[in-house]
Scaffold this motif. Structure first.
Motif, PDB file in Angstrom:
ATOM      1  N   UNK A  87      25.845 -27.994 -24.871  1.00  0.00           N
ATOM      2  CA  UNK A  87      26.739 -27.177 -25.409  1.00  0.00           C
ATOM      3  C   UNK A  87      26.316 -25.784 -25.718  1.00  0.00           C
ATOM      4  N   UNK A  88      25.231 -25.781 -26.406  1.00  0.00           N
ATOM      5  CA  UNK A  88      24.331 -24.680 -26.926  1.00  0.00           C
ATOM      6  C   UNK A  88      24.001 -23.854 -25.454  1.00  0.00           C
ATOM      7  N   UNK A  89      23.394 -24.534 -24.456  1.00  0.00           N
ATOM      8  CA  UNK A  89      23.324 -24.031 -23.296  1.00  0.00           C
ATOM      9  C   UNK A  89      24.093 -23.226 -22.523  1.00  0.00           C
ATOM     10  N   UNK A  90      25.424 -23.909 -22.774  1.00  0.00           N
ATOM     11  CA  UNK A  90      26.830 -23.318 -22.250  1.00  0.00           C
ATOM     12  C   UNK A  90      27.086 -22.051 -23.091  1.00  0.00           C
ATOM     13  N   UNK A  91      26.900 -21.998 -24.207  1.00  0.00           N
ATOM     14  CA  UNK A  91      26.960 -20.956 -25.300  1.00  0.00           C
ATOM     15  C   UNK A  91      26.307 -19.675 -24.605  1.00  0.00           C
ATOM     16  N   UNK A  92      25.016 -19.970 -24.501  1.00  0.00           N
ATOM     17  CA  UNK A  92      24.179 -18.665 -23.908  1.00  0.00           C
ATOM     18  C   UNK A  92      24.330 -18.407 -22.698  1.00  0.00           C
ATOM     19  N   UNK A  93      24.898 -19.265 -21.782  1.00  0.00           N
ATOM     20  CA  UNK A  93      25.333 -18.883 -20.586  1.00  0.00           C
ATOM     21  C   UNK A  93      26.563 -17.917 -20.725  1.00  0.00           C
ATOM     22  N   UNK A  94      27.330 -18.264 -21.455  1.00  0.00           N
ATOM     23  CA  UNK A  94      28.642 -17.551 -21.465  1.00  0.00           C
ATOM     24  C   UNK A  94      28.269 -16.115 -22.142  1.00  0.00           C
ATOM     25  N   UNK A 102      22.669  -4.328 -31.071  1.00  0.00           N
ATOM     26  CA  UNK A 102      22.012  -3.923 -29.962  1.00  0.00           C
ATOM     27  C   UNK A 102      21.572  -4.553 -28.983  1.00  0.00           C
ATOM     28  N   UNK A 103      20.857  -5.953 -29.456  1.00  0.00           N
ATOM     29  CA  UNK A 103      20.537  -6.795 -28.389  1.00  0.00           C
ATOM     30  C   UNK A 103      21.533  -7.405 -27.698  1.00  0.00           C
ATOM     31  N   UNK A 104      23.069  -7.387 -28.046  1.00  0.00           N
ATOM     32  CA  UNK A 104      24.239  -7.866 -27.212  1.00  0.00           C
ATOM     33  C   UNK A 104      24.372  -6.682 -26.075  1.00  0.00           C
ATOM     34  N   UNK A 105      24.378  -5.562 -26.674  1.00  0.00           N
ATOM     35  CA  UNK A 105      24.591  -4.437 -25.637  1.00  0.00           C
ATOM     36  C   UNK A 105      23.518  -4.508 -24.435  1.00  0.00           C
ATOM     37  N   UNK A 106      22.271  -4.715 -24.824  1.00  0.00           N
ATOM     38  CA  UNK A 106      21.373  -4.761 -23.914  1.00  0.00           C
ATOM     39  C   UNK A 106      21.666  -5.934 -22.890  1.00  0.00           C
ATOM     40  N   UNK A 107      22.012  -7.330 -23.501  1.00  0.00           N
ATOM     41  CA  UNK A 107      22.415  -8.315 -22.611  1.00  0.00           C
ATOM     42  C   UNK A 107      23.475  -7.883 -21.572  1.00  0.00           C
ATOM     43  N   UNK A 108      24.591  -7.014 -22.278  1.00  0.00           N
ATOM     44  CA  UNK A 108      25.564  -6.756 -21.217  1.00  0.00           C
ATOM     45  C   UNK A 108      25.040  -5.799 -20.057  1.00  0.00           C
ATOM     46  N   UNK A 149      22.316  -6.528 -18.665  1.00  0.00           N
ATOM     47  CA  UNK A 149      21.440  -7.332 -17.860  1.00  0.00           C
ATOM     48  C   UNK A 149      20.119  -7.730 -18.390  1.00  0.00           C
ATOM     49  N   UNK A 150      19.940  -7.304 -19.629  1.00  0.00           N
ATOM     50  CA  UNK A 150      18.213  -7.501 -20.137  1.00  0.00           C
ATOM     51  C   UNK A 150      18.060  -9.023 -20.440  1.00  0.00           C
ATOM     52  N   UNK A 151      17.365  -9.582 -19.805  1.00  0.00           N
ATOM     53  CA  UNK A 151      16.908 -11.044 -20.015  1.00  0.00           C
ATOM     54  C   UNK A 151      15.928 -10.919 -21.544  1.00  0.00           C
ATOM     55  N   UNK A 152      15.103 -10.156 -21.534  1.00  0.00           N
ATOM     56  CA  UNK A 152      14.291  -9.988 -22.926  1.00  0.00           C
ATOM     57  C   UNK A 152      15.421  -9.928 -24.113  1.00  0.00           C
ATOM     58  N   UNK A 153      16.369  -9.126 -23.734  1.00  0.00           N
ATOM     59  CA  UNK A 153      17.224  -9.039 -25.131  1.00  0.00           C
ATOM     60  C   UNK A 153      18.251 -10.490 -25.262  1.00  0.00           C
ATOM     61  N   UNK A 154      18.518 -11.045 -24.062  1.00  0.00           N
ATOM     62  CA  UNK A 154      19.107 -12.594 -24.345  1.00  0.00           C
ATOM     63  C   UNK A 154      18.063 -13.551 -25.055  1.00  0.00           C
ATOM     64  N   UNK A 155      16.778 -13.346 -24.643  1.00  0.00           N
ATOM     65  CA  UNK A 155      15.990 -14.518 -25.430  1.00  0.00           C
ATOM     66  C   UNK A 155      15.717 -13.870 -26.835  1.00  0.00           C
ATOM     67  N   UNK A 156      16.109 -12.533 -27.395  1.00  0.00           N
ATOM     68  CA  UNK A 156      15.972 -12.188 -28.618  1.00  0.00           C
ATOM     69  C   UNK A 156      17.141 -12.555 -29.405  1.00  0.00           C
TER      70      UNK A 156
END
Length: 189
Positions: free
Chosen positions: A58-65, A17-23, A25-32
């Protein structure tokens, strides 16, 4: 269904569910997603890179991806943690290759590295999960077991493994793919 299976199932649903919300554009979902997965993904990066600073990059690049590619996640093909772990592994391997051979740190430099130890609860959870993974890895054919361990724990590429075992690259990819599918099925039981 036991409590552990129920919790794992709920965790998976929450991440999907959180990944769907990230797709969307939800920033709170990305934080979750970050809150729930960063420790595990950081561990993968540290394992491959061997250095906390490089692993953090590397981890920062992962979450950017993740922010850019969350729409490509398909829960029918992989669990969210498998998808994220694969991204972390690939990013760390790419970074390791880009860095090339590096000079070993001196003892004085090592003294400045902060203790990133996890707490007791996290250690118990990691041990429990590690035990499940070890049991499931034990159910695989020996060659699949060894190839998956070498890929994920040692950071070896498919081509490096194919060369080492003197098999065609396609064969190595098939071994690992079939092994990962069996591993996923075992972990989802």
């Amino acid at each position: 269904m036991d409590r552990l299976s129920t919790n794992a199932s709920l965790e998976r649903e929450d991440l999907v569910s959180a990944l769907r919300q990230v797709s969307e554009g939800s920033r709170p979902a990305l934080a979750e997603v970050y809150r729930r997965t960063s420790a595990k993904l950081f561990g993968i990066c540290v394992c491959i890179l061997g250095e906390a600073g490089e692993a953090e990059e590397a981890l920062q690049e992962v979450y950017f991806s993740v922010w850019r590619k969350a729409g490509t996640f398909d829960p029918a093909k992989a669990s969210p943690i498998t998808w994220l772990a694969t991204m972390a592994r690939n990013r760390a391997i790419d970074r390791r290759r880009a860095l090339g051979a590096r000079k070993a740190a001196t003892l004085d430099e090592a003294m400045d590295v902060p203790d990133g130890s996890i707490g007791a609860l996290e250690q118990l959870q990691a041990a429990e999960e590690g035990g499940r993974i070890a049991l499931c890895l034990g159910e695989l054919e020996e060659r699949q077991n060894q190839a998956i361990k070498a890929t994920f724990y040692d950071g070896l590429s498919y081509s490096e493994l194919a060369t080492h075992w003197a098999v065609p690259l396609g064969t190595m990819k098939s071994w690992i793919r079939r092994g990962l599918l069996r591993l996923r099925d075992c972990l989802e039981r």
